[in-house]
Design a protein around this motif. Sequence first.
Motif, PDB file in Angstrom:
ATOM      1  N   GLY A  23     -26.983 -18.886 -30.437  1.00 22.37           N
ATOM      2  CA  GLY A  23     -27.547 -20.220 -30.529  1.00 22.37           C
ATOM      3  C   GLY A  23     -26.575 -21.244 -31.073  1.00 22.37           C
ATOM      4  O   GLY A  23     -26.627 -22.421 -30.723  1.00 22.37           O
ATOM      5  N   SER A  24     -25.668 -20.787 -31.928  1.00 24.95           N
ATOM      6  CA  SER A  24     -24.697 -21.711 -32.512  1.00 24.95           C
ATOM      7  C   SER A  24     -23.729 -22.270 -31.471  1.00 24.95           C
ATOM      8  O   SER A  24     -23.143 -23.332 -31.674  1.00 24.95           O
ATOM      9  N   GLU A  25     -23.567 -21.600 -30.345  1.00 19.12           N
ATOM     10  CA  GLU A  25     -22.678 -22.077 -29.287  1.00 19.12           C
ATOM     11  C   GLU A  25     -23.316 -23.173 -28.436  1.00 19.12           C
ATOM     12  O   GLU A  25     -22.623 -23.943 -27.786  1.00 19.12           O
ATOM     13  N   VAL A  26     -24.646 -23.224 -28.430  1.00 18.36           N
ATOM     14  CA  VAL A  26     -25.365 -24.168 -27.585  1.00 18.36           C
ATOM     15  C   VAL A  26     -24.963 -25.604 -27.895  1.00 18.36           C
ATOM     16  O   VAL A  26     -24.699 -26.398 -26.987  1.00 18.36           O
ATOM     17  N   LYS A  27     -24.893 -25.943 -29.159  1.00 16.81           N
ATOM     18  CA  LYS A  27     -24.574 -27.318 -29.561  1.00 16.81           C
ATOM     19  C   LYS A  27     -23.218 -27.753 -29.012  1.00 16.81           C
ATOM     20  O   LYS A  27     -23.079 -28.854 -28.481  1.00 16.81           O
ATOM     21  N   ALA A  28     -22.214 -26.888 -29.096  1.00 16.75           N
ATOM     22  CA  ALA A  28     -20.878 -27.227 -28.610  1.00 16.75           C
ATOM     23  C   ALA A  28     -20.857 -27.378 -27.091  1.00 16.75           C
ATOM     24  O   ALA A  28     -20.223 -28.302 -26.563  1.00 16.75           O
ATOM     25  N   VAL A  29     -21.554 -26.501 -26.397  1.00 15.56           N
ATOM     26  CA  VAL A  29     -21.597 -26.583 -24.934  1.00 15.56           C
ATOM     27  C   VAL A  29     -22.251 -27.887 -24.502  1.00 15.56           C
ATOM     28  O   VAL A  29     -21.746 -28.586 -23.612  1.00 15.56           O
ATOM     29  N   LEU A  30     -23.353 -28.244 -25.140  1.00 17.45           N
ATOM     30  CA  LEU A  30     -24.045 -29.482 -24.779  1.00 17.45           C
ATOM     31  C   LEU A  30     -23.236 -30.716 -25.166  1.00 17.45           C
ATOM     32  O   LEU A  30     -23.206 -31.703 -24.439  1.00 17.45           O
ATOM     33  N   ALA A  31     -22.551 -30.660 -26.305  1.00 20.16           N
ATOM     34  CA  ALA A  31     -21.745 -31.800 -26.761  1.00 20.16           C
ATOM     35  C   ALA A  31     -20.576 -32.085 -25.816  1.00 20.16           C
ATOM     36  O   ALA A  31     -20.105 -33.215 -25.741  1.00 20.16           O
ATOM     37  N   SER A  32     -20.151 -31.072 -25.076  1.00 16.25           N
ATOM     38  CA  SER A  32     -19.022 -31.254 -24.160  1.00 16.25           C
ATOM     39  C   SER A  32     -19.391 -32.121 -22.958  1.00 16.25           C
ATOM     40  O   SER A  32     -18.516 -32.584 -22.234  1.00 16.25           O
ATOM     41  N   GLY A  33     -20.692 -32.313 -22.732  1.00 15.96           N
ATOM     42  CA  GLY A  33     -21.128 -33.129 -21.608  1.00 15.96           C
ATOM     43  C   GLY A  33     -21.055 -32.416 -20.270  1.00 15.96           C
ATOM     44  O   GLY A  33     -21.149 -33.043 -19.222  1.00 15.96           O
ATOM     45  N   VAL A  41     -26.672 -35.661 -16.995  1.00 13.98           N
ATOM     46  CA  VAL A  41     -26.040 -35.016 -18.148  1.00 13.98           C
ATOM     47  C   VAL A  41     -27.040 -34.937 -19.293  1.00 13.98           C
ATOM     48  O   VAL A  41     -27.730 -35.913 -19.598  1.00 13.98           O
ATOM     49  N   GLU A  42     -27.105 -33.776 -19.910  1.00 10.75           N
ATOM     50  CA  GLU A  42     -28.052 -33.563 -21.002  1.00 10.75           C
ATOM     51  C   GLU A  42     -27.308 -33.024 -22.222  1.00 10.75           C
ATOM     52  O   GLU A  42     -26.513 -32.100 -22.106  1.00 10.75           O
ATOM     53  N   THR A  43     -27.565 -33.629 -23.376  1.00 10.68           N
ATOM     54  CA  THR A  43     -26.914 -33.201 -24.616  1.00 10.68           C
ATOM     55  C   THR A  43     -27.915 -32.710 -25.659  1.00 10.68           C
ATOM     56  O   THR A  43     -27.520 -32.286 -26.730  1.00 10.68           O
ATOM     57  N   ARG A  44     -29.196 -32.752 -25.341  1.00  9.30           N
ATOM     58  CA  ARG A  44     -30.228 -32.343 -26.304  1.00  9.30           C
ATOM     59  C   ARG A  44     -30.634 -30.896 -26.057  1.00  9.30           C
ATOM     60  O   ARG A  44     -31.151 -30.570 -24.991  1.00  9.30           O
ATOM     61  N   ARG A  45     -30.417 -30.039 -27.033  1.00  7.96           N
ATOM     62  CA  ARG A  45     -30.797 -28.639 -26.833  1.00  7.96           C
ATOM     63  C   ARG A  45     -32.307 -28.449 -26.856  1.00  7.96           C
ATOM     64  O   ARG A  45     -32.810 -27.450 -26.365  1.00  7.96           O
ATOM     65  N   GLY A  46     -33.035 -29.419 -27.378  1.00  9.74           N
ATOM     66  CA  GLY A  46     -34.483 -29.352 -27.413  1.00  9.74           C
ATOM     67  C   GLY A  46     -35.152 -29.878 -26.153  1.00  9.74           C
ATOM     68  O   GLY A  46     -36.377 -29.886 -26.056  1.00  9.74           O
ATOM     69  N   ARG A  47     -34.375 -30.296 -25.176  1.00 15.11           N
ATOM     70  CA  ARG A  47     -34.928 -30.805 -23.911  1.00 15.11           C
ATOM     71  C   ARG A  47     -35.860 -29.755 -23.313  1.00 15.11           C
ATOM     72  O   ARG A  47     -35.496 -28.592 -23.186  1.00 15.11           O
ATOM     73  N   GLN A  48     -37.051 -30.156 -22.977  1.00 15.45           N
ATOM     74  CA  GLN A  48     -38.015 -29.217 -22.407  1.00 15.45           C
ATOM     75  C   GLN A  48     -37.789 -29.091 -20.903  1.00 15.45           C
ATOM     76  O   GLN A  48     -37.702 -30.090 -20.192  1.00 15.45           O
ATOM     77  N   LEU A  49     -37.699 -27.850 -20.464  1.00 14.68           N
ATOM     78  CA  LEU A  49     -37.524 -27.555 -19.049  1.00 14.68           C
ATOM     79  C   LEU A  49     -38.820 -26.989 -18.496  1.00 14.68           C
ATOM     80  O   LEU A  49     -39.531 -26.261 -19.187  1.00 14.68           O
ATOM     81  N   ARG A  50     -39.081 -27.314 -17.259  1.00 13.75           N
ATOM     82  CA  ARG A  50     -40.276 -26.825 -16.581  1.00 13.75           C
ATOM     83  C   ARG A  50     -39.860 -26.060 -15.331  1.00 13.75           C
ATOM     84  O   ARG A  50     -38.761 -26.273 -14.818  1.00 13.75           O
ATOM     85  N   PRO A  51     -40.725 -25.195 -14.829  1.00 14.45           N
ATOM     86  CA  PRO A  51     -40.392 -24.481 -13.589  1.00 14.45           C
ATOM     87  C   PRO A  51     -39.961 -25.452 -12.493  1.00 14.45           C
ATOM     88  O   PRO A  51     -40.566 -26.495 -12.293  1.00 14.45           O
ATOM     89  N   GLY A  52     -38.862 -25.104 -11.828  1.00 21.67           N
ATOM     90  CA  GLY A  52     -38.310 -25.950 -10.774  1.00 21.67           C
ATOM     91  C   GLY A  52     -37.138 -26.795 -11.220  1.00 21.67           C
ATOM     92  O   GLY A  52     -36.373 -27.282 -10.385  1.00 21.67           O
ATOM     93  N   ASP A  53     -36.957 -26.991 -12.536  1.00 26.72           N
ATOM     94  CA  ASP A  53     -35.818 -27.757 -13.033  1.00 26.72           C
ATOM     95  C   ASP A  53     -34.524 -27.008 -12.725  1.00 26.72           C
ATOM     96  O   ASP A  53     -34.474 -25.783 -12.755  1.00 26.72           O
ATOM     97  N   GLU A  54     -33.460 -27.771 -12.436  1.00 28.80           N
ATOM     98  CA  GLU A  54     -32.150 -27.193 -12.178  1.00 28.80           C
ATOM     99  C   GLU A  54     -31.201 -27.532 -13.315  1.00 28.80           C
ATOM    100  O   GLU A  54     -31.073 -28.690 -13.705  1.00 28.80           O
ATOM    101  N   VAL A  55     -30.543 -26.509 -13.839  1.00 28.92           N
ATOM    102  CA  VAL A  55     -29.556 -26.662 -14.906  1.00 28.92           C
ATOM    103  C   VAL A  55     -28.199 -26.318 -14.306  1.00 28.92           C
ATOM    104  O   VAL A  55     -28.019 -25.236 -13.743  1.00 28.92           O
TER     105      VAL A  55
END
Length: 65
Positions: A23-33, A41-55
């Motif tokens: 989990g500690s790596e998530v912040k760095a990956v998201l901060a990289s843009g 582009v998403e930088t919030r690790r708390g962003r809620q994803l729903r079925p069908g969303d593409e990451v």
Amino acid sequence: MSIDGDVIRLGQFLKLADVVEAGSEVKAVLASGSVSVNGEVETRRGRQLRPGDEVTLPGEQLRVG
């Protein structure tokens, strides 16, 4: 990747998809843009994803299912 329930947070999704090891790596990956959700582009690790969303990350495209 399929999830239980209606939503999953982006940070949890990245861990479950083995994109990051801890989990500690998530912040760095998201901060990289380098992570986008549904083409934005998403930088919030708390962003809620729903079925069908593409990451999308460099070299990977994942769909929440």
